[in-house]
Design a protein around this motif. Structure first.
Motif, short mmCIF file in Angstrom:
data_model
loop_
_atom_site.label_atom_id
_atom_site.label_comp_id
_atom_site.label_asym_id
_atom_site.label_seq_id
_atom_site.Cartn_x
_atom_site.Cartn_y
_atom_site.Cartn_z
N ALA A 118 55.78 49.28 46.08
CA ALA A 118 54.34 49.08 46.84
C ALA A 118 53.72 50.26 47.46
CB ALA A 118 54.42 47.87 47.82
N ASN A 119 54.31 51.43 47.28
CA ASN A 119 53.78 52.68 47.81
C ASN A 119 53.81 52.70 49.53
OD1 ASN A 119 53.61 54.14 45.50
ND2 ASN A 119 51.61 52.92 45.27
N VAL A 120 55.13 52.07 49.96
CA VAL A 120 55.17 52.13 51.64
C VAL A 120 56.59 52.22 51.76
CG1 VAL A 120 53.31 50.45 51.93
CG2 VAL A 120 55.57 49.31 51.18
N ASP A 121 56.89 52.71 52.91
CA ASP A 121 58.27 53.04 53.37
C ASP A 121 58.61 51.79 54.32
OD1 ASP A 121 60.66 54.03 54.39
OD2 ASP A 121 59.61 55.34 56.05
N LEU A 122 59.69 51.07 53.39
CA LEU A 122 60.57 49.82 54.32
C LEU A 122 62.04 50.33 53.98
CD1 LEU A 122 58.19 47.09 52.35
CD2 LEU A 122 58.21 47.87 54.90
N VAL A 123 62.08 51.50 54.31
CA VAL A 123 63.74 51.70 54.41
C VAL A 123 64.22 51.37 55.74
CG1 VAL A 123 65.34 53.63 54.47
CG2 VAL A 123 63.46 53.75 52.91
N GLY A 124 65.50 50.67 55.77
CA GLY A 124 65.75 50.36 57.00
C GLY A 124 66.04 48.78 57.34
N GLY A 125 66.14 48.38 58.58
CA GLY A 125 66.14 47.04 58.64
C GLY A 125 67.66 46.23 58.38
N TYR A 126 67.80 45.08 58.47
CA TYR A 126 69.04 44.31 58.12
C TYR A 126 69.06 43.46 56.81
CZ TYR A 126 70.50 45.50 63.10
OH TYR A 126 71.12 45.96 64.03
N TYR A 127 70.25 43.36 56.20
CA TYR A 127 70.32 42.15 55.01
C TYR A 127 70.71 41.04 55.99
CZ TYR A 127 70.98 46.66 52.30
OH TYR A 127 70.80 47.59 51.72
N ASP A 128 70.14 39.88 55.51
CA ASP A 128 70.35 38.78 56.32
C ASP A 128 71.62 38.00 56.57
OD1 ASP A 128 69.89 37.83 53.51
OD2 ASP A 128 70.01 35.91 54.45
N ALA A 129 72.45 38.25 55.18
CA ALA A 129 73.66 37.47 55.38
C ALA A 129 74.65 38.26 54.11
CB ALA A 129 73.62 36.22 54.98
N GLY A 130 75.13 37.43 53.37
CA GLY A 130 76.13 38.15 52.40
C GLY A 130 75.62 38.77 51.22
N ASP A 131 74.13 38.55 50.96
CA ASP A 131 73.49 39.29 49.94
C ASP A 131 72.79 40.57 50.20
OD1 ASP A 131 71.33 38.58 51.74
OD2 ASP A 131 71.02 36.67 50.73
N ASN A 132 71.88 40.97 49.34
CA ASN A 132 71.39 42.45 49.71
C ASN A 132 69.82 42.14 49.67
OD1 ASN A 132 73.97 43.45 49.56
ND2 ASN A 132 73.76 43.52 47.15
N VAL A 133 69.29 41.29 50.18
CA VAL A 133 67.92 40.94 50.32
C VAL A 133 67.34 41.13 51.75
CG1 VAL A 133 65.71 39.70 49.83
CG2 VAL A 133 67.93 39.36 48.55
N LYS A 134 66.29 41.79 52.13
CA LYS A 134 65.87 41.76 53.30
C LYS A 134 64.74 41.01 53.57
CE LYS A 134 64.89 46.53 53.40
NZ LYS A 134 64.86 47.99 53.84
N PHE A 135 64.98 39.68 54.25
CA PHE A 135 64.15 38.72 54.67
C PHE A 135 63.52 38.73 55.76
CE2 PHE A 135 67.25 36.68 51.54
CZ PHE A 135 66.23 35.95 50.60
N GLY A 136 62.14 39.29 55.86
CA GLY A 136 61.46 39.22 57.00
C GLY A 136 61.64 38.27 58.07
N PHE A 137 61.67 36.85 57.75
CA PHE A 137 61.47 35.77 58.56
C PHE A 137 62.80 35.80 59.46
CE2 PHE A 137 60.24 31.07 58.55
CZ PHE A 137 59.84 30.92 59.89
N PRO A 138 63.87 35.67 58.86
CA PRO A 138 65.05 35.55 59.62
C PRO A 138 65.37 36.84 60.31
CG PRO A 138 65.97 35.56 57.42
CD PRO A 138 64.25 35.40 57.48
N MET A 139 65.09 38.04 59.74
CA MET A 139 65.48 39.25 60.45
C MET A 139 64.47 39.27 61.94
SD MET A 139 64.60 43.23 59.50
CE MET A 139 64.79 43.01 57.71
N ALA A 140 63.34 39.01 61.74
CA ALA A 140 62.38 38.89 63.12
C ALA A 140 63.08 38.01 64.17
CB ALA A 140 61.03 38.56 62.73
N PHE A 141 63.35 36.92 63.56
CA PHE A 141 64.09 35.58 64.33
C PHE A 141 65.36 36.27 65.09
CE2 PHE A 141 67.24 32.21 65.28
CZ PHE A 141 66.53 31.52 66.35
N THR A 142 66.13 36.80 64.15
CA THR A 142 67.54 37.59 64.82
C THR A 142 67.00 38.61 65.85
OG1 THR A 142 68.68 37.55 62.65
CG2 THR A 142 69.30 39.27 64.11
N THR A 143 65.89 39.59 65.75
CA THR A 143 65.69 40.41 66.66
C THR A 143 65.18 39.72 68.21
OG1 THR A 143 64.58 41.76 64.84
CG2 THR A 143 63.99 42.57 67.04
#
Length: 501
Positions: free
Chosen positions: A77-102
């Motif tokens: 999408a021509n944006v920098d989205l490097v970083g953050g966390y994988y939510d669990a045992g997979d390799n997807v970065k889900f913003g909803f649980p990541m924000a709650f975790t934070t």
């Protein structure tokens, strides 16, 4: 003297450890003993987040079997989205649980960071790894990037994050495709983190708070659930089952706390009822924030003496009464071994979140010399602390299986967790790429995971206290960031209470 030092001094008076006594070394400690090393568990609960990191890993990375991954995230999408966390045992970065975790990591530090000693810096680094990413995800006005990765295609592979070649699809919400739930949770994460960094990094704190304000405005102005427009991508993984009203109340509560701007108090007073302040949904987790908002706002009444928020004491009490075994309003199931049990899928997240709320509310009640009235039955802060301690102790090994549900803690813990990176050989031991489908041999293998994901708390046992330690049983064996985040605060409190910190 920074705020954490001040908090530590104050905490000695407003966080009574039931009834303290002095030992011969002059340190206050809990009457009675504990079988558990809460300080060790605290260290490990924070270390876990390093195993979930995405992006380029820093030189001080302690979970060394993990390497850089997702270095082109956002490029679709021509944006920098490097970083953050994988939510669990997979390799997807889900913003909803990541924000709650934070948000929950930040709340843990805000309430109990003054007790964390050397772990405080590690906890703050865990928060910043998330907020740096959330700032990237919210860099464009009225747009939030809420996911990186196609979950369906990711789940069709069993591969290390360092190898992943599944589509790194970028999903976003905007004014035409709103997502008040994920947007308001992101605002809560940024606002709560701004308080964590207020004294140690004032400029970063200001950036976080300004972004939180604009993101919350977007969430409130463009209302809708994010899973309406993104259903095929986010469901059934992180559907917004409870709607977005709870996040708007939760987000407003955190912005009120972070800004002290009267507009947020007005917003809460005007909209609280329509946003579900007094609903009886007593499950607190990544999807439903009502209970958390009630406890947080009760502090304004109990500690800050904001009289207009008096009702939130009653709302918070209702939640507490629903948890107390044997109380007239108890509606919570417990296993025969004493574990709070909400559902079979990742039940431990409700154990850790509820325990944190019990300890936090006990702190507010103690400060104001209040208690909880459950149908004529008086529930003291001491009782709340004892229930929370019982839940944490069960998690750490005081259970029928005699198993710690935190990986790497105690003598017996899960060895076959549902986690791709942990279950496959590390890049150091197997430099060659492990292809999508060939990794499934590891999923079905009976061998222990080669890489120990220290500190990971798994979904936990079933309603009968039974745990099979099967890698393909994701409901029981998968760890998640939002299971660990509230546990950090509880462990800090307990470690301090027993003179371990």
């Amino acid at each position: 003297m920074n705020s954490f030092t001040v908090f530590f001094i104050i905490s000695l008076f407003i966080l009574p450890t039931f009834s303290a006594q002095r030992n011969r070394h002059g340190r206050g400690h809990h009457v009675g003993t504990s079988n558990h090393n809460y300080r060790d568990a605290l260290s490990k609960s924070i270390l876990f987040f390093e195993g979930q990191r995405s992006g380029k890993l820093p030189s001080n990375q302690r979970m060394t079997w993990r390497k850089a991954s997702g270095l082109s995230d956002g490029s679709a999408a021509n944006v920098d989205l490097v970083g953050g966390y994988y939510d669990a045992g997979d390799n997807v970065k889900f913003g909803f649980p990541m924000a709650f975790t934070t948000t929950m990591l930040s709340w843990s530090v805000l309430e109990f960071g003054g007790l964390m000693k050397n772990e405080l810096q590690n906890a703050k680094e865990a928060i910043k790894w998330a907020t740096d990413y959330l700032l990237k995800a919210t860099a464009h006005p009225n747009t939030i990037y809420v996911q990186v990765g196609d979950a369906n295609k990711d789940h069709a592979c069993w591969e290390r994050p360092e190898d992943m070649d599944t589509p790194r699809t970028v999903l976003k919400i905007d004014s035409s495709n709103p997502g008040s739930d994920v947007a308001a949770e992101t605002a809560a994460a940024l606002a709560s983190a701004s308080l964590v960094f207020r004294n140690s990094d004032r400029s970063y704190s200001r950036i976080l708070l300004n972004r939180a304000i604009s993101v919350f405005d977007f969430a409130d102005k463009h209302r809708g659930a994010y899973s309406n427009g993104l259903k095929s991508f986010v469901c059934p993984f992180y559907c917004s089952y409870s709607g977005y009203q709870d996040e708007l109340l939760w987000g407003a509560a955190w912005l009120h706390k972070a800004t002290k701007n009267p507009r947020y108090l007005d917003y809460i007073q005007t909209n609280g009822q329509t946003l579900g302040a007094d609903e009886s949904d007593n499950t607190f987790g990544w999807d439903n924030k009502h209970v958390g908002a009630r406890i947080l706002l009760s502090k304004e009444f109990l500690v800050q003496n904001v009289k207009s928020l008096h009702d939130y004491k009653g709302h918070a009490d209702n939640f507490i009464c629903s948890l107390i075994p044997g109380s007239p309003f108890s509606s919570t199931q417990y296993t025969p071994g004493g574990l709070l049990f909400k559902m079979s899928d990742a039940n431990m997240q409700y154990v850790t979140s509820s325990s944190f709320l019990l300890l936090t509310y006990a702190k507010y009640l103690t400060f104001s010399r209040e208690y909880v009235n459950c149908g004529g039955v008086t529930i003291t802060p001491k009782k709340l602390r004892s229930i929370a301690k019982r839940q944490v102790d069960y998690l750490l090994g005081d259970n029928p299986e005699k198993m710690s549900y935190m990986v790497g803690y105690g003598s017996r813990y899960p060895k076959h967790i549902h986690h791709r990176g942990s279950s496959l050989p590390s890049v150091a031991s197997h430099p060659g790429k492990i292809q999508c489908s060939s990794g499934f041999a590891a999923l079905t293998s009976s061998a222990p995971n080669p890489n120990v994901l220290v500190g990971a708390v798994v979904g936990g046992p079933d309603a009968h206290d039974q745990f099979g330690d099967q890698r393909n049983d994701y409901e029981q064996s998968e760890p998640a960031t939002y299971i660990n985040a509230p546990l950090v605060g509880s462990l800090a409190y307990l470690a301090h209470s027993f003179g371990q910190l």
